[in-house]
Design a protein around this motif. Sequence first.
Motif, mmCIF file in Angstrom:
data_model
loop_
_atom_site.group_PDB
_atom_site.id
_atom_site.type_symbol
_atom_site.label_atom_id
_atom_site.label_comp_id
_atom_site.label_asym_id
_atom_site.label_seq_id
_atom_site.Cartn_x
_atom_site.Cartn_y
_atom_site.Cartn_z
ATOM 1 N N MET A 1 6.278 44.958 -21.316
ATOM 2 C CA MET A 1 7.657 45.101 -20.859
ATOM 3 C C MET A 1 8.499 45.852 -21.885
ATOM 4 S SD MET A 1 8.051 43.916 -17.852
ATOM 5 C CE MET A 1 9.831 43.994 -17.900
ATOM 6 N N ARG A 2 8.310 45.522 -23.162
ATOM 7 C CA ARG A 2 9.094 46.202 -24.199
ATOM 8 C C ARG A 2 8.719 47.686 -24.291
ATOM 9 N NH1 ARG A 2 11.977 42.867 -27.563
ATOM 10 N NH2 ARG A 2 12.078 44.442 -29.205
ATOM 11 N N VAL A 3 7.443 47.986 -24.156
ATOM 12 C CA VAL A 3 7.011 49.386 -24.194
ATOM 13 C C VAL A 3 7.575 50.145 -22.994
ATOM 14 C CG1 VAL A 3 5.015 50.934 -24.043
ATOM 15 C CG2 VAL A 3 4.934 48.935 -25.544
ATOM 16 N N ALA A 4 7.515 49.530 -21.816
ATOM 17 C CA ALA A 4 8.058 50.181 -20.621
ATOM 18 C C ALA A 4 9.543 50.449 -20.785
ATOM 19 C CB ALA A 4 7.800 49.308 -19.394
ATOM 20 N N ALA A 5 10.286 49.479 -21.302
ATOM 21 C CA ALA A 5 11.726 49.659 -21.502
ATOM 22 C C ALA A 5 11.984 50.774 -22.509
ATOM 23 C CB ALA A 5 12.363 48.355 -21.983
ATOM 24 N N ARG A 6 11.176 50.814 -23.569
ATOM 25 C CA ARG A 6 11.346 51.875 -24.574
ATOM 26 C C ARG A 6 11.115 53.255 -23.966
ATOM 27 N NH1 ARG A 6 7.717 54.546 -27.330
ATOM 28 N NH2 ARG A 6 6.028 53.029 -26.989
ATOM 29 N N VAL A 7 10.073 53.387 -23.151
ATOM 30 C CA VAL A 7 9.776 54.679 -22.525
ATOM 31 C C VAL A 7 10.871 55.067 -21.536
ATOM 32 C CG1 VAL A 7 8.133 55.973 -21.115
ATOM 33 C CG2 VAL A 7 7.297 54.390 -22.860
ATOM 34 N N PHE A 8 11.366 54.108 -20.771
ATOM 35 C CA PHE A 8 12.483 54.385 -19.854
ATOM 36 C C PHE A 8 13.696 54.886 -20.635
ATOM 37 C CE2 PHE A 8 10.861 51.000 -16.645
ATOM 38 C CZ PHE A 8 10.052 51.944 -16.034
ATOM 39 N N ASN A 9 13.958 54.264 -21.779
ATOM 40 C CA ASN A 9 15.107 54.675 -22.595
ATOM 41 C C ASN A 9 14.923 56.074 -23.169
ATOM 42 O OD1 ASN A 9 16.657 52.315 -22.293
ATOM 43 N ND2 ASN A 9 15.530 51.266 -23.916
ATOM 44 N N GLU A 10 13.701 56.395 -23.543
ATOM 45 C CA GLU A 10 13.430 57.693 -24.159
ATOM 46 C C GLU A 10 13.413 58.828 -23.137
ATOM 47 O OE1 GLU A 10 10.591 56.007 -27.818
ATOM 48 O OE2 GLU A 10 9.714 57.045 -26.085
ATOM 49 N N ARG A 11 12.801 58.584 -21.991
ATOM 50 C CA ARG A 11 12.596 59.648 -21.016
ATOM 51 C C ARG A 11 13.543 59.572 -19.823
ATOM 52 N NH1 ARG A 11 7.685 62.203 -21.697
ATOM 53 N NH2 ARG A 11 7.786 62.931 -19.538
ATOM 54 N N GLY A 12 14.251 58.438 -19.705
ATOM 55 C CA GLY A 12 15.032 58.193 -18.500
ATOM 56 C C GLY A 12 14.135 57.592 -17.434
ATOM 57 N N TYR A 13 14.673 56.697 -16.635
ATOM 58 C CA TYR A 13 13.835 56.035 -15.627
ATOM 59 C C TYR A 13 13.261 57.056 -14.643
ATOM 60 C CZ TYR A 13 12.519 53.259 -11.583
ATOM 61 O OH TYR A 13 11.822 52.721 -10.530
ATOM 62 N N ASP A 14 14.122 57.948 -14.125
ATOM 63 C CA ASP A 14 13.648 58.928 -13.146
ATOM 64 C C ASP A 14 12.629 59.891 -13.746
ATOM 65 O OD1 ASP A 14 15.268 57.866 -11.165
ATOM 66 O OD2 ASP A 14 16.954 59.188 -11.624
ATOM 67 N N GLY A 15 12.749 60.147 -15.043
ATOM 68 C CA GLY A 15 11.843 61.083 -15.691
ATOM 69 C C GLY A 15 10.555 60.463 -16.199
ATOM 70 N N THR A 16 10.374 59.168 -15.958
ATOM 71 C CA THR A 16 9.180 58.464 -16.417
ATOM 72 C C THR A 16 8.200 58.279 -15.267
ATOM 73 O OG1 THR A 16 10.437 57.248 -18.094
ATOM 74 C CG2 THR A 16 8.298 56.349 -17.470
ATOM 75 N N SER A 17 6.965 58.662 -15.485
ATOM 76 C CA SER A 17 5.912 58.467 -14.488
ATOM 77 C C SER A 17 5.018 57.308 -14.909
ATOM 78 C CB SER A 17 5.062 59.730 -14.350
ATOM 79 O OG SER A 17 4.335 59.971 -15.546
ATOM 80 N N MET A 18 4.220 56.831 -13.985
ATOM 81 C CA MET A 18 3.255 55.784 -14.333
ATOM 82 C C MET A 18 2.246 56.306 -15.350
ATOM 83 S SD MET A 18 4.108 52.979 -12.896
ATOM 84 C CE MET A 18 2.635 51.964 -12.946
ATOM 85 N N GLU A 19 1.967 57.604 -15.295
ATOM 86 C CA GLU A 19 1.084 58.207 -16.285
ATOM 87 C C GLU A 19 1.691 58.112 -17.683
ATOM 88 O OE1 GLU A 19 -2.252 59.642 -17.737
ATOM 89 O OE2 GLU A 19 -1.992 59.440 -15.568
ATOM 90 N N ASP A 20 3.015 58.344 -17.788
ATOM 91 C CA ASP A 20 3.707 58.223 -19.072
ATOM 92 C C ASP A 20 3.597 56.792 -19.602
ATOM 93 O OD1 ASP A 20 4.608 60.894 -19.037
ATOM 94 O OD2 ASP A 20 6.336 60.339 -17.793
ATOM 95 N N LEU A 21 3.778 55.829 -18.715
ATOM 96 C CA LEU A 21 3.709 54.427 -19.124
ATOM 97 C C LEU A 21 2.293 54.052 -19.563
ATOM 98 C CD1 LEU A 21 5.919 52.849 -16.323
ATOM 99 C CD2 LEU A 21 6.528 53.136 -18.721
ATOM 100 N N ALA A 22 1.304 54.519 -18.799
ATOM 101 C CA ALA A 22 -0.081 54.213 -19.145
ATOM 102 C C ALA A 22 -0.440 54.804 -20.509
ATOM 103 C CB ALA A 22 -1.012 54.755 -18.063
ATOM 104 N N ARG A 23 0.024 56.028 -20.758
ATOM 105 C CA ARG A 23 -0.264 56.677 -22.032
ATOM 106 C C ARG A 23 0.378 55.905 -23.193
ATOM 107 N NH1 ARG A 23 2.176 61.046 -21.082
ATOM 108 N NH2 ARG A 23 0.499 61.921 -19.831
ATOM 109 N N ALA A 24 1.619 55.479 -23.010
ATOM 110 C CA ALA A 24 2.321 54.742 -24.061
ATOM 111 C C ALA A 24 1.675 53.384 -24.327
ATOM 112 C CB ALA A 24 3.789 54.558 -23.686
ATOM 113 N N LEU A 25 1.145 52.768 -23.288
ATOM 114 C CA LEU A 25 0.521 51.452 -23.420
ATOM 115 C C LEU A 25 -0.934 51.540 -23.875
ATOM 116 C CD1 LEU A 25 2.013 49.872 -20.191
ATOM 117 C CD2 LEU A 25 2.312 48.955 -22.491
ATOM 118 N N GLY A 26 -1.524 52.729 -23.748
ATOM 119 C CA GLY A 26 -2.927 52.864 -24.110
ATOM 120 C C GLY A 26 -3.861 52.232 -23.104
#
Length: 203
Positions: A1-26
Motif C-alpha cells: 500500500m505504501r509503495v502504491a501510494a508513493r508511485v501514485f504521488n510520483e506519477r499521478g494516479y492517472d499516469g500510473t499503470s499496473m505495470e508501473d506498480l508491479a515494477r515498483a513492487l518487484g
Amino acid sequence: MRVAARVFNERGYDGTSMEDLARALGVTKSAIYHHVSGKTELLRRSLDLALDALFAVTREESSTTGPAIDRLENVLHGSVRVLVEQLPHVTLLLRVRGNTEVEKHALARRREFDHLVADLVREGIAAGEIRDDVDPAVASRLLFGMVNSIVEWYKPDRGLDADELADSLARIAFRGLRTQGGGEGRSDGARPRSGSGPGRSPD
C-alpha cells in the motif's frame, strides 16, 4: 500500500499503470491482482487509510472531553502524528481532485473532517476560550493549512519526530511566535512597514 501510494504521488494516479506498480513492487501484475481488483481499489484503500486515521483522532478521549480549545489542540496534534506515520497516504489524499468516484468520496470525507474542526473553533469562541474576531471556517483552514503543508517539506529520516513536530506547530498556532517581552505590537492592528531590517534585501 505504501509503495502504491508513493508511485501514485510520483506519477499521478492517472499516469500510473499496473505495470508501473508491479515494477515498483518487484512482482508481477498477476501477483497484485491476487490481492486487489486493480489500481482503483489501491487508491480507495490508500485514501481510506489516511481518512480513517484522521477520524480516529477526533474520537480520542482528549478530543471529545474538556475545553474546546484543548480538544482542538489535541486534534491538531494527532493530525500531525497521522501525517507523519501515514505520509504517503496523507500526501495522496491532499492531492486528489475529485476526478473519480473514489476521489469524490474522499473529498466528501475531508469536508466532513473540516466541519468537525470548524465546530470546535465555534465552541471555543462561544465558551470564551478563542478570540471572537476570527471566522471559524477561516481559522480551521489556516490551522490545517499549516498541518497539510508538512507533506511538502517533511523528511522522515531527519529532523523532528512526529511529537516534536506537532508540539512545535501547536506552540506556534496556539501561543504564537512573540515572546512576552518581544515588543509591544501595534495597537491599531496595522502591519509594520517594510524596512531595511532582517529579512529584507537592501535596495
